[in-house]
Write an enzyme that holds these catalytic residues in place. Structure first.
Site, mmCIF file in Angstrom:
data_model
loop_
_atom_site.group_PDB
_atom_site.id
_atom_site.type_symbol
_atom_site.label_atom_id
_atom_site.label_comp_id
_atom_site.label_asym_id
_atom_site.label_seq_id
_atom_site.Cartn_x
_atom_site.Cartn_y
_atom_site.Cartn_z
ATOM 1 N N THR A 31 35.355 37.974 -42.338
ATOM 2 C CA THR A 31 36.818 37.910 -42.329
ATOM 3 C C THR A 31 37.308 36.656 -43.026
ATOM 4 O OG1 THR A 31 38.745 37.629 -40.867
ATOM 5 C CG2 THR A 31 36.637 36.853 -40.032
ATOM 6 N N ASP A 32 38.532 36.726 -43.569
ATOM 7 C CA ASP A 32 39.139 35.536 -44.169
ATOM 8 C C ASP A 32 39.434 34.471 -43.122
ATOM 9 O OD1 ASP A 32 41.236 36.774 -42.827
ATOM 10 O OD2 ASP A 32 42.550 36.929 -44.576
ATOM 11 N N GLU A 33 39.430 34.847 -41.843
ATOM 12 C CA GLU A 33 39.766 33.885 -40.801
ATOM 13 C C GLU A 33 38.727 32.780 -40.647
ATOM 14 O OE1 GLU A 33 41.588 34.953 -37.152
ATOM 15 O OE2 GLU A 33 42.128 36.950 -37.835
ATOM 16 N N TYR A 87 37.131 34.035 -31.938
ATOM 17 C CA TYR A 87 36.739 35.177 -32.773
ATOM 18 C C TYR A 87 36.205 34.712 -34.120
ATOM 19 C CZ TYR A 87 37.458 38.614 -36.460
ATOM 20 O OH TYR A 87 37.291 39.402 -37.577
#
Length: 346
Positions: A131-133, A155
């Protein structure tokens, strides 16, 4: 039948996973597609009804952390390709139960990597969907694949940790891994805890769209078909050991998104749109935006094809045509509306 390729998709009953499985099954009748999923609350068997009777599709219900099961799959099925999507992804829940995120996202990845590496039939590729997170938030910096990893919630921290595990198998064993990091993905069949189906479901229940906090949050939205095409392109043309951002220039402020959906669903004039918006307290920590560059993927020939206006139209139409898709209850999934009440803008 002798299959040209056997592909294992972990988490193949989830939102992105089910789109990937359906695409693989339909595009490649000469490939065997195995879906390993434990049917958590955000999954529905209905997502795979279009392929459940196809000869080249096999569903195995099971936990990705069950090493005996995962080892058995690798020792008996001659897996050529792994798409590892199985993960817990809901940010707010990761603050409430971080241990479950650590178990599924980190331990599950370790189990899959170990089984794949030890299998008698060596896989050609393992594609880890991240994910980009993992980059953390940015106001002005645009992240590329070499940007530092600075996750800001449990997360994204577990996804970053899993990435390090995946990279370690490349560094130590030259095991053929590829990592993807994508923007927010939307489209039909997404569970109601994510922002677009959450707003749509609230509006269908004649409830207001709940906007968390007052800070100007925005997200880059990528239609699910575009990210599936990116995965399949990376499988065929991606370089092993590499990371590929899967991004879009379509950045939508959450407030603008809510207003657009109100107008589409409720068909009200601009003067009445605010009547369908409600501000609620923010969650413990929130990232304002995640801008990423994806030149590496574009160099392979990928471009996002779905315009925002058409993608959101198709998505809204699907939720209007399938209002009860997520409304059932079962022992495997608690009452969906209770989950909706706890859901967030992510």
């Amino acid at each position: 039948m002798d299959w040209n390729r056997t592909v294992l998709v972990t988490g193949g009953s989830g939102f992105i996973g089910s789109h990937l499985v359906c695409s693989l099954v339909q595009r490649h009748p000469d490939w065997r597609i195995i879906n390993l999923d434990d049917l958590d609350y955000c999954c529905s068997p209905k997502s795979l009804e279009s392929v459940q009777d196809r000869a080249n599709y096999t569903f195995i219900r099971g936990d990705v952390c069950n090493s005996r099961l995962v080892n058995h799959i690798f020792n008996t099925e001659n897996i050529d390709v792994i798409f590892h999507l199985a993960a817990k992804t809901h940010v707010e829940s990761s603050f409430e139960t971080p241990s479950s995120f650590q178990r599924v996202n980190i331990e599950g990845t370790r189990v899959v990597l170990a089984a794949a590496h030890q299998a008698r039939h060596q896989p050609q590729r393992l594609i880890y969907v991240s994910t980009d997170e993992v980059y953390g938030a940015s106001l002005d910096e645009v992240f590329d694949e070499s940007s530092p990893v600075r996750p800001s919630n449990p997360y994204s921290a577990t996804k970053a940790a899993a990435e390090y595990l995946v990279r370690s198998y490349w560094d130590k064993y030259k095991f053929p891994i590829i990592i993807t990091r994508s923007n927010n993905i939307y489209g039909p069949r997404q569970f109601t805890e994510k922002v677009i189906p959450r707003f749509l479901t609230l509006l269908q229940m004649n409830k207001k769209c709940t906007i968390q906090g007052t800070l100007p949050k925005s997200r880059h939205f990528l239609f699910v078909d575009d990210v599936i095409n990116a995965f399949l392109l990376v499988l065929e043309k991606g370089a092993v050991g590499e990371i590929y951002n899967v991004g879009t220039g379509c950045e939508i402020p959450i407030m603008q998104l809510a207003r657009q959906l109100v107008k589409m669903v409720k068909n009200v004039p601009d003067s009445e749109v605010n009547d369908w918006l409600e501000f609620v307290p923010d969650r413990p920590r929130v990232d304002l935006r995640y801008p990423i560059k994806c030149e590496k993927l574009q160099y392979l020939g990928w471009r996002a094809q779905m315009p925002w206006a058409e993608g959101i139209r198709q998505t809204v139409n699907w939720y209007q045509d399938n209002p009860n898709f997520w409304s059932d209850t079962s022992e495997d999934r608690g009452p969906i509306r209770n989950e909706l009440e706890k859901a967030t803008n992510e």
